[in-house]
Design a protein around this motif. Structure first.
Motif, PDB file in Angstrom:
ATOM      1  N   PHE A 101      18.998  38.845  41.413  1.00 28.33           N
ATOM      2  CA  PHE A 101      18.726  39.117  39.996  1.00 28.33           C
ATOM      3  C   PHE A 101      19.616  40.256  39.501  1.00 28.33           C
ATOM      4  O   PHE A 101      20.145  40.214  38.381  1.00 28.33           O
ATOM      5  N   GLY A 102      19.803  41.266  40.359  1.00 31.93           N
ATOM      6  CA  GLY A 102      20.698  42.377  40.004  1.00 31.93           C
ATOM      7  C   GLY A 102      22.130  41.914  39.851  1.00 31.93           C
ATOM      8  O   GLY A 102      22.831  42.279  38.894  1.00 31.93           O
ATOM      9  N   ALA A 103      22.602  41.076  40.784  1.00 31.17           N
ATOM     10  CA  ALA A 103      23.979  40.571  40.718  1.00 31.17           C
ATOM     11  C   ALA A 103      24.159  39.612  39.544  1.00 31.17           C
ATOM     12  O   ALA A 103      25.270  39.500  39.002  1.00 31.17           O
ATOM     13  N   ASP A 104      23.077  38.940  39.116  1.00 29.78           N
ATOM     14  CA  ASP A 104      23.150  38.026  37.963  1.00 29.78           C
ATOM     15  C   ASP A 104      23.447  38.765  36.656  1.00 29.78           C
ATOM     16  O   ASP A 104      23.795  38.131  35.654  1.00 29.78           O
ATOM     17  N   GLN A 105      23.299  40.082  36.655  1.00 27.79           N
ATOM     18  CA  GLN A 105      23.534  40.862  35.425  1.00 27.79           C
ATOM     19  C   GLN A 105      25.023  41.006  35.114  1.00 27.79           C
ATOM     20  O   GLN A 105      25.402  41.582  34.085  1.00 27.79           O
ATOM     21  N   PHE A 106      25.884  40.484  35.991  1.00 26.13           N
ATOM     22  CA  PHE A 106      27.338  40.587  35.811  1.00 26.13           C
ATOM     23  C   PHE A 106      27.928  39.179  35.695  1.00 26.13           C
ATOM     24  O   PHE A 106      27.605  38.300  36.487  1.00 26.13           O
ATOM     25  N   ASP A 107      28.799  38.990  34.711  1.00 23.97           N
ATOM     26  CA  ASP A 107      29.405  37.692  34.425  1.00 23.97           C
ATOM     27  C   ASP A 107      30.650  37.487  35.296  1.00 23.97           C
ATOM     28  O   ASP A 107      31.623  38.229  35.180  1.00 23.97           O
ATOM     29  N   ASP A 108      30.622  36.467  36.159  1.00 22.97           N
ATOM     30  CA  ASP A 108      31.755  36.181  37.048  1.00 22.97           C
ATOM     31  C   ASP A 108      33.018  35.789  36.291  1.00 22.97           C
ATOM     32  O   ASP A 108      34.128  35.943  36.793  1.00 22.97           O
ATOM     33  N   LYS A 114      34.671  42.797  38.338  1.00 23.66           N
ATOM     34  CA  LYS A 114      35.003  43.987  39.138  1.00 23.66           C
ATOM     35  C   LYS A 114      33.768  44.866  39.336  1.00 23.66           C
ATOM     36  O   LYS A 114      33.551  45.425  40.408  1.00 23.66           O
ATOM     37  N   GLN A 115      32.968  44.992  38.279  1.00 23.29           N
ATOM     38  CA  GLN A 115      31.745  45.793  38.374  1.00 23.29           C
ATOM     39  C   GLN A 115      30.768  45.190  39.372  1.00 23.29           C
ATOM     40  O   GLN A 115      30.058  45.910  40.074  1.00 23.29           O
ATOM     41  N   LYS A 116      30.749  43.838  39.435  1.00 24.47           N
ATOM     42  CA  LYS A 116      29.856  43.181  40.395  1.00 24.47           C
ATOM     43  C   LYS A 116      30.244  43.520  41.825  1.00 24.47           C
ATOM     44  O   LYS A 116      29.393  43.716  42.690  1.00 24.47           O
ATOM     45  N   MET A 117      31.561  43.613  42.108  1.00 23.76           N
ATOM     46  CA  MET A 117      32.014  43.991  43.448  1.00 23.76           C
ATOM     47  C   MET A 117      31.515  45.389  43.799  1.00 23.76           C
ATOM     48  O   MET A 117      31.160  45.667  44.941  1.00 23.76           O
ATOM     49  N   ASN A 150      44.504  42.189  46.781  1.00 26.96           N
ATOM     50  CA  ASN A 150      43.189  41.544  46.748  1.00 26.96           C
ATOM     51  C   ASN A 150      42.238  42.380  45.897  1.00 26.96           C
ATOM     52  O   ASN A 150      42.165  43.594  46.057  1.00 26.96           O
ATOM     53  N   GLU A 151      41.500  41.726  44.978  1.00 28.36           N
ATOM     54  CA  GLU A 151      40.564  42.454  44.106  1.00 28.36           C
ATOM     55  C   GLU A 151      39.539  43.242  44.907  1.00 28.36           C
ATOM     56  O   GLU A 151      39.085  44.298  44.487  1.00 28.36           O
ATOM     57  N   ARG A 152      39.158  42.721  46.069  1.00 23.26           N
ATOM     58  CA  ARG A 152      38.142  43.375  46.895  1.00 23.26           C
ATOM     59  C   ARG A 152      38.743  44.439  47.814  1.00 23.26           C
ATOM     60  O   ARG A 152      38.006  45.181  48.446  1.00 23.26           O
ATOM     61  N   GLY A 153      40.027  44.476  47.942  1.00 30.71           N
ATOM     62  CA  GLY A 153      40.684  45.362  48.908  1.00 30.71           C
ATOM     63  C   GLY A 153      40.986  44.600  50.182  1.00 30.71           C
ATOM     64  O   GLY A 153      42.128  44.326  50.519  1.00 30.71           O
ATOM     65  N   ILE A 154      39.928  44.253  50.915  1.00 31.67           N
ATOM     66  CA  ILE A 154      40.041  43.331  52.052  1.00 31.67           C
ATOM     67  C   ILE A 154      39.035  42.218  51.825  1.00 31.67           C
ATOM     68  O   ILE A 154      38.095  42.373  51.040  1.00 31.67           O
ATOM     69  N   ASN A 155      39.225  41.072  52.490  1.00 27.78           N
ATOM     70  CA  ASN A 155      38.269  39.992  52.242  1.00 27.78           C
ATOM     71  C   ASN A 155      36.921  40.293  52.909  1.00 27.78           C
ATOM     72  O   ASN A 155      36.811  41.182  53.760  1.00 27.78           O
ATOM     73  N   PHE A 183      28.801  46.647  42.446  1.00 23.13           N
ATOM     74  CA  PHE A 183      27.333  46.607  42.414  1.00 23.13           C
ATOM     75  C   PHE A 183      26.732  46.610  43.816  1.00 23.13           C
ATOM     76  O   PHE A 183      25.787  47.346  44.096  1.00 23.13           O
ATOM     77  N   PHE A 184      27.277  45.780  44.724  1.00 17.91           N
ATOM     78  CA  PHE A 184      26.705  45.686  46.071  1.00 17.91           C
ATOM     79  C   PHE A 184      26.844  47.018  46.824  1.00 17.91           C
ATOM     80  O   PHE A 184      25.975  47.382  47.615  1.00 17.91           O
ATOM     81  N   ASN A 185      27.940  47.743  46.561  1.00 15.84           N
ATOM     82  CA  ASN A 185      28.107  49.051  47.198  1.00 15.84           C
ATOM     83  C   ASN A 185      27.092  50.053  46.672  1.00 15.84           C
ATOM     84  O   ASN A 185      26.446  50.765  47.446  1.00 15.84           O
ATOM     85  N   TRP A 186      26.944  50.102  45.331  1.00 15.53           N
ATOM     86  CA  TRP A 186      26.009  51.080  44.761  1.00 15.53           C
ATOM     87  C   TRP A 186      24.550  50.653  44.950  1.00 15.53           C
ATOM     88  O   TRP A 186      23.652  51.493  45.000  1.00 15.53           O
ATOM     89  N   TRP A 187      24.319  49.357  45.047  1.00 14.41           N
ATOM     90  CA  TRP A 187      22.982  48.858  45.399  1.00 14.41           C
ATOM     91  C   TRP A 187      22.571  49.451  46.742  1.00 14.41           C
ATOM     92  O   TRP A 187      21.450  49.941  46.908  1.00 14.41           O
TER      93      TRP A 187
END
Length: 589
Positions: free
Chosen positions: A174-181, A188-191, A411-416, A193-197
């Motif tokens: 539900f938290g990740a759903d708050q960001f539009d892919d 980028k904010q969603k990536m 890579n947007e994530r840095g590493i996969n 999100f998991f770190n700050w979560w």
């Protein structure tokens, strides 16, 4: 013509900046306005309830083995198995909770109902300590607790398990759903999100294993339970207050039905030849597409492609979904099957993590925990070192490594994601080696002086193993969350988070089975590695065994990860997608 196309494109871009076209709804059932819903303004409410849930969970989990041995007077082996079973159930029930959230209730309602069940468990836990008829004993010193207390206590903690089963998978997705892919900045904010979560999660964990555990150890177990209940009640109220800011997703029905349809259709057409061009396989046209992301065709598991072959029978009559399915549904089936080897290859990591809340804590209980001015740290508070390690790991990764790696790799994530998980698994091997060395030293002191034994050894000798597993969690656990959310079909994202949790749950059950097997084997060939207490056990050998298992599995993981194909979503032209979208502000049909 070109001017009209350009004007239309600019209008579309402006429109997509105002509205969120990713199948989300606002609290009234309309298309959400981007500026007033979702992203961090909504996620902060969601992180708040996760903070309190983790505070409550770890306030119970890290002290559970001490409660079982001190209050219920279980021996070490029985207590460790009970903790592993409870932890296993707590992290496997989310598979059911995630399914219910995705298929029927929706994520918001699942979080709400499961939080109420969670709160009921905490209230029952308070009652088991304060109600005279449910207390362990009438006297301060209790050699054998009442049976009714044991029954109510286990009922309460398993109610917490059921609450966690719906809460964990639905809340994180539900938290990740708050960001539009489909929006560059929000993706980028969603990536992040998991770190700050996980940063918020660790803060809750940190307070749970320090403040709450200190209250349990120095005031009473019951007062600690009251603190957990009050925090959970307040955070539930905060979560409800934020409902206007959230973006919601409608439940899509059972995610298992489309997979069965693919399997049935593929078997029915098993004798048909593959088309020379994958473009000849069946896919819905853009004009038919309503709020569904289409997946690109892949060459793996080609047998399943037969489900999308258009046969002569399909041309003459309206095709049944059990006889003809889209390429997207076939690819979703492939995604789920591709998850299985990765899930299996991460189980030994869950096996190593299982030791932190059982034997690691019990080790600390036998050691010198006194610091300045005679202050004694509760055994379960040692877990705080792992939380600190994870906070440092996540912060350094997000703020230092990702920007550098983005520039280096492109890579947007840095590493996969799978590389990130693999790095954390290396830390799990190092954790078990550090734990084995520390336990070997502790047993050496016990052999020299059986009376003082390990009480002369500072608990800080356990700091390296907790710190290393904390660093590993920052890579592997966060990576697993992102992987199972991102790589499952869009309709199964709560179930995806549940799959990540099931790695830890299955690890706990495997730990219990391994303890039983090792106990049986070593008892038959000599002296068991698991005695009545730690001083008569050989945990160092058990840790070396786990280190070998984790190291051997790492090789298997690398082999599997190198052959993995990531989910590939078809890119749709902006103007085309705009034409297919419903009117602004109106409910999505």
């Amino acid at each position: 013509m070109e001017e009209r196309r350009g004007a239309k494109s600019s209008k579309v871009i402006e429109d997509e900046e105002k509205w969120v076209y990713d199948s989300s709804l606002d609290h009234k059932g309309n298309i959400p306005i981007r500026a007033s819903t979702g992203v961090w303004k909504a996620s902060l409410f969601i992180v708040a309830i996760e903070f309190s849930e983790r505070l409550s969970y770890f306030g119970i989990a890290t002290s559970l083995i001490l409660y079982l041995t001190r209050v219920l007077h279980d021996d070490l082996k029985t207590a460790a198995k009970s903790v592993n079973y409870w932890s296993g159930v707590t992290t496997l029930i989310p598979l059911f909770g995630g399914f219910i959230a995705d298929a029927y209730l929706g994520r918001f309602k699942t979080v709400l109902f499961s939080s109420i069940i969670y709160l009921m468990g905490l209230i029952l836990l308070c009652m088991s300590w304060f109600l005279p008829s449910l207390r362990p004993c009438d006297t301060k010193t209790c050699h054998e607790p009442r049976k009714i207390h044991e029954v109510v206590f286990f009922l309460a903690i398993y109610l917490v398990s059921i609450g966690t089963g719906g809460h964990k998978p639905a809340l994180e997705s539900f938290g990740a759903d708050q960001f539009d892919d489909d929006h560059r900045e929000e993706r980028k904010q969603k990536m992040s999100f998991f770190n700050w979560w996980n940063f918020g999660l660790c803060c809750g964990l940190l307070l749970g294993v320090t403040v709450v555990v200190y209250v349990q150890d120095h005031v009473s177990w019951g007062v600690g339970d009251i603190v957990l209940t009050a925090v959970m009640a307040v955070s539930l109220a905060i979560f409800i207050i934020g409902r206007r800011n959230y973006r919601y997703r409608k439940p899509t029905g059972s995610p298992l039905t489309p997979m069965l349809q693919v399997l049935v259709a593929a078997i029915a057409k098993r004798s048909l030849p593959h088309p020379s061009d994958p473009a000849q396989l069946y896919e819905i046209s853009k004009s038919e597409k309503v709020n569904v992301r289409l997946l690109c065709h892949t060459e793996k598991l080609k047998f399943l492609d037969k489900a999308a072959i258009i046969s002569a029978q399909n041309l003459t009559e309206k095709p049944s979904p059990w006889r003809l399915v889209t390429v997207t549904k076939v690819e979703e089936m492939k995604l789920v099957l591709n998850l299985i080897p990765i899930w299996l290859a991460t189980l030994p990591f869950g096996l190593c993590v299982a030791q932190t809340s059982t034997f690691f804590i019990k080790q600390g209980a036998t050691m010198n925990r006194e610091f300045a001015n005679g202050f004694e740290v509760p055994p379960a508070s040692i877990y705080a070192i792992a939380a600190i390690g994870m906070i440092v790991s996540v912060t350094l990764y997000e703020k230092l490594l990702v920007p550098i790696l983005r520039r280096t790799t492109g890579n947007e994530r840095g590493i996969n994601i799978l590389q990130r998980i693999g790095i954390g698994m290396i830390f799990s091997v190092a954790t078990m080696i550090a734990a084995a060395l520390a336990e070997k030293k502790r047993l050496g002191l016990v052999k020299i002086d059986p009376i003082k034994g390990s009480h002369s050894m500072s608990v800080l000798w356990l700091a390296p193993q907790f710190l290393i597993i904390g660093f590993g969690d920052g890579f592997t656990l966060v990576g697993l969350q992102e992987y199972f959310y991102d790589q499952v079909p869009d309709s199964m994202r709560s179930l995806g988070i549940a799959l990540y949790l099931s790695v830890i749950g299955a690890g706990n059950f495997l730990s219990s089975l391994l303890i039983t097997a090792v106990d049986h084997i070593t008892d038959n060939v000599g002296k068991s590695w698991f005695g009545k207490d730690l001083n008569s056990s050989r945990l160092d050998r058990f840790y070396w065994l786990l280190a070998c298992v984790a190291a051997a599995n790492l090789c298997v993981y690398v082999f599997v990860a190198q052959r993995y194909s990531y989910k590939s979503v078809q890119k749709v032209a902006v103007a085309d997608s705009y034409e297919d979208e419903p009117e602004h502000g109106g409910p999505i049909p």
